[in-house]
Write an enzyme that holds these catalytic residues in place. Structure first.
Site, PDB file in Angstrom:
ATOM      1  CD  GLU A   1      -8.660   4.994   0.186  1.00 28.59           C
ATOM      2  OE1 GLU A   1      -8.498   3.924  -0.604  1.00 28.59           O
ATOM      3  OE2 GLU A   1      -7.016   4.987   0.053  1.00 28.59           O
TER       4      GLU A   1
ATOM      5  CE  LYS B   1      -1.171   3.347  -3.980  1.00 27.70           C
ATOM      6  NZ  LYS B   1      -1.019   2.664  -2.723  1.00 27.70           N
TER       7      LYS B   1
ATOM      8  CG  ASP C   1      -5.037   0.070  -1.082  1.00 27.68           C
ATOM      9  OD1 ASP C   1      -5.486   1.085  -0.498  1.00 27.68           O
ATOM     10  OD2 ASP C   1      -6.136  -0.501  -1.556  1.00 27.68           O
ATOM     11  CG  ASN C   2      -4.491   2.166  -3.392  1.00 30.79           C
ATOM     12  OD1 ASN C   2      -3.640   2.075  -2.375  1.00 30.79           O
ATOM     13  ND2 ASN C   2      -5.696   2.428  -3.336  1.00 30.79           N
TER      14      ASN C   2
ATOM     15  CG  ASP D   1      -2.269   1.188   0.713  1.00 28.21           C
ATOM     16  OD1 ASP D   1      -2.549   1.413   2.150  1.00 28.21           O
ATOM     17  OD2 ASP D   1      -2.263   1.252   0.326  1.00 28.21           O
TER      18      ASP D   1
HETATM   19  C1  LIG Z   1       9.638   2.762  -1.250  1.00 26.04           C
HETATM   20  C2  LIG Z   1       8.347   3.192   0.192  1.00 26.04           C
HETATM   21  N1  LIG Z   1       9.157   3.028   1.131  1.00 26.04           N
HETATM   22  C3  LIG Z   1       9.141   3.160   2.810  1.00 26.04           C
HETATM   23  N2  LIG Z   1       7.565   3.943   2.630  1.00 26.04           N
HETATM   24  C4  LIG Z   1       7.047   4.409   1.808  1.00 26.04           C
HETATM   25  C5  LIG Z   1       8.108   4.424   0.430  1.00 26.04           C
HETATM   26  N3  LIG Z   1       6.998   4.854  -0.596  1.00 26.04           N
HETATM   27  C6  LIG Z   1       5.755   5.475  -0.236  1.00 26.04           C
HETATM   28  N4  LIG Z   1       5.904   4.853   1.993  1.00 26.04           N
HETATM   29  C7  LIG Z   1       4.993   5.624   2.125  1.00 26.04           C
HETATM   30  O1  LIG Z   1       3.403   5.208   2.058  1.00 26.04           O
HETATM   31  C8  LIG Z   1       2.663   5.980   2.622  1.00 26.04           C
HETATM   32  C9  LIG Z   1       2.332   6.419   0.526  1.00 26.04           C
HETATM   33  C10 LIG Z   1       1.104   5.635  -0.217  1.00 26.04           C
HETATM   34  C11 LIG Z   1       0.911   5.757  -1.476  1.00 26.04           C
HETATM   35  N5  LIG Z   1      -0.706   5.570  -1.491  1.00 26.04           N
HETATM   36  C12 LIG Z   1      -1.337   6.259  -2.289  1.00 26.04           C
HETATM   37  O2  LIG Z   1      -0.437   7.080  -3.068  1.00 26.04           O
HETATM   38  C13 LIG Z   1      -2.585   5.715  -2.193  1.00 26.04           C
HETATM   39  C14 LIG Z   1      -3.364   7.277  -3.385  1.00 26.04           C
HETATM   40  C15 LIG Z   1      -4.596   6.996  -3.046  1.00 26.04           C
HETATM   41  C16 LIG Z   1      -5.308   8.057  -4.045  1.00 26.04           C
HETATM   42  C17 LIG Z   1      -6.546   7.920  -4.426  1.00 26.04           C
HETATM   43  C18 LIG Z   1      -7.761   8.955  -4.645  1.00 26.04           C
HETATM   44  C19 LIG Z   1      -6.952  10.309  -4.949  1.00 26.04           C
HETATM   45  F1  LIG Z   1      -7.612  10.967  -6.255  1.00 26.04           F
HETATM   46  C20 LIG Z   1      -5.817  10.129  -4.497  1.00 26.04           C
HETATM   47  C21 LIG Z   1      -5.286   9.377  -3.365  1.00 26.04           C
HETATM   48  C22 LIG Z   1      -5.155   5.827  -2.362  1.00 26.04           C
HETATM   49  C23 LIG Z   1      -4.785   4.857  -1.792  1.00 26.04           C
HETATM   50  O3  LIG Z   1      -5.569   4.449  -1.123  1.00 26.04           O
HETATM   51  C24 LIG Z   1      -3.360   5.459  -1.609  1.00 26.04           C
HETATM   52  O4  LIG Z   1      -2.831   4.021  -0.788  1.00 26.04           O
HETATM   53  C25 LIG Z   1       3.175   7.367   2.998  1.00 26.04           C
HETATM   54  C26 LIG Z   1       4.560   6.962   2.163  1.00 26.04           C
HETATM   55  O5  LIG Z   1       5.333   7.642   2.981  1.00 26.04           O
HETATM   56 MG   LIG Z   2      -4.001   2.841  -0.387  1.00 27.22          MG
END
Ligand SMILES: Cc1ncnc2c1ncn2[C@@H]1O[C@H](/C=C/CNC(=O)c2cc(-c3ccc(F)cc3)cc(O)c2O)C[C@H]1O
Ligand SMILES: [Mg+2]
Length: 214
Positions: free
Chosen positions: A199, A144, A169-170, A141
Site C-alpha cells: 500500500e 501474519k 493480504d501481505n 489481514d
Molecule cells: C489474533 C488477532 N485477533 C484479532 N485482531 C488481531 C489479531 N492479530 C492482529 N489483530 C489486529 O489486526 C491488525 C493487525 C494487522 C497486522 N498487519 C500488518 O502487520 C501489516 C504490516 C504491513 C507493513 C508492511 C511493510 C512495512 F515496512 C511495515 C508494515 C502492511 C500490511 O498491509 C499489514 O497488514 C491490528 C491488530 O490489532
Molecule cells: Mg495488510
C-alpha cells in the site's frame, strides 16, 4: 499525551469525507496515507483487487480478520448484496474504537458486526452468535503468523464450505510464508497469487486467493 496515528486518520475522515458516502471515506484515507502518514490499510491498488474478488463472490456472509481502522471493512461492506453482512474481528480496543467511527461515517454500520477480542476466541463462537452455517468470503489481514492457525480453526469449526473464498493480504510484504506453503500445497485448496504493491509504495506485495474445495 498526543493523538495516535489511527486517531489522526479518523480526524482526516471526519474532515474530508462526506457522511454516508463510503467511497469518499476510502478516498480520504488513501489521501491521508499518501500525503500525510503511511498506515497499514490494504490501500487503493490491492484494494481494487479486493473489490473484484468481493464482487465476484458477492458473499452473503463475509469475515475479516484484523479490522485496524476499518478501511478494508468499508471497502468490503460497500460491495455486499442487500441483506448480506460482514463480521470483522479486532482485539485492540483503541483500533476498534477508531474503526467504529470510520464505519459510522461511511453509513455502513448496519451491514457490519465488529467483534472485539482475539480471533482465536471469536471464531469458535461465530456460528452460535450470528446464526451462520458457513462463510462465503474471508479476508485475512491480521498478524501474519495467525493466518495458518486461524485458517485451520475455520476448517475445524466447520465454517468453510465447498467454494468458500479466502483472500490474504501481505503474502510477500511483510510476508506469510507458512500460509503460502499451507494453501499452495494442500489438496483442499485451489490457490492463485495476485501480484501488486505494498500500500502507497512501489514495493512488491500481493494477495493470495484460495478457494476451499470441501
Ligand atoms: C489474533 C488477532 N485477533 C484479532 N485482531 C488481531 C489479531 N492479530 C492482529 N489483530 C489486529 O489486526 C491488525 C493487525 C494487522 C497486522 N498487519 C500488518 O502487520 C501489516 C504490516 C504491513 C507493513 C508492511 C511493510 C512495512 F515496512 C511495515 C508494515 C502492511 C500490511 O498491509 C499489514 O497488514 C491490528 C491488530 O490489532
Ligand atoms: Mg495488510
Amino acid at each position: 499525551t498526543g493523538s495516535s496515528r489511527p486517531q489522526r486518520l479518523l480526524k482526516a475522515v471526519q474532515r474530508n469525507a462526506a457522511k454516508g458516502d463510503p467511497q469518499s471515506v476510502i478516498s480520504a484515507i488513501d489521501y491521508f496515507c499518501r500525503h500525510s502518514e503511511w498506515a497499514m490499510n490494504v490501500g487503493d491498488e490491492k484494494g481494487s483487487i479486493l473489490d473484484s474478488v468481493v464482487s465476484e463472490v458477492s458473499p452473503t456472509t463475509a469475515l475479516e480478520l484484523g479490522t485496524y481502522c476499518g478501511y478494508s471493512t468499508v471497502r468490503i461492506a460497500r460491495l455486499l448484496p442487500p441483506g448480506a453482512s460482514l463480521i470483522t474481528l479486532e482485539f485492540n480496543p483503541d483500533y476498534a474504537a477508531v474503526a467504529r467511527q470510520v464505519i459510522a461515517h461511511s453509513g455502513l454500520q448496519d451491514k457490519i458486526h465488529l467483534v472485539e477480542g482475539p480471533s482465536g476466541d471469536s471464531i469458535p463462537k461465530l456460528k452460535e452468535r450470528f446464526g451462520i452455517t458457513s462463510l462465503d468470503f474471508v479476508f485475512l489481514d491480521h498478524w501474519k503468523d495467525r493466518y495458518v492457525p486461524d485458517t485451520k480453526l475455520l476448517e475445524e469449526c466447520g465454517l468453510l464450505r465447498k467454494g468458500s473464498v479466502l483472500l490474504a493480504d501481505n503474502v510477500i510484504c511483510p510476508g506469510a510464508p507458512e500460509y503460502l506453503d499451507y494453501v499452495r500445497n494442500n489438496p483442499r485448496y485451489e490457490s492463485r497469487y495476485f501480484q501488486s504493491h505494498l500500500e502507497y509504495t512501489n514495493v512488491e506485495d500481493g494477495l493470495e486467493k484460495s478457494v476451499f474445495l470441501g
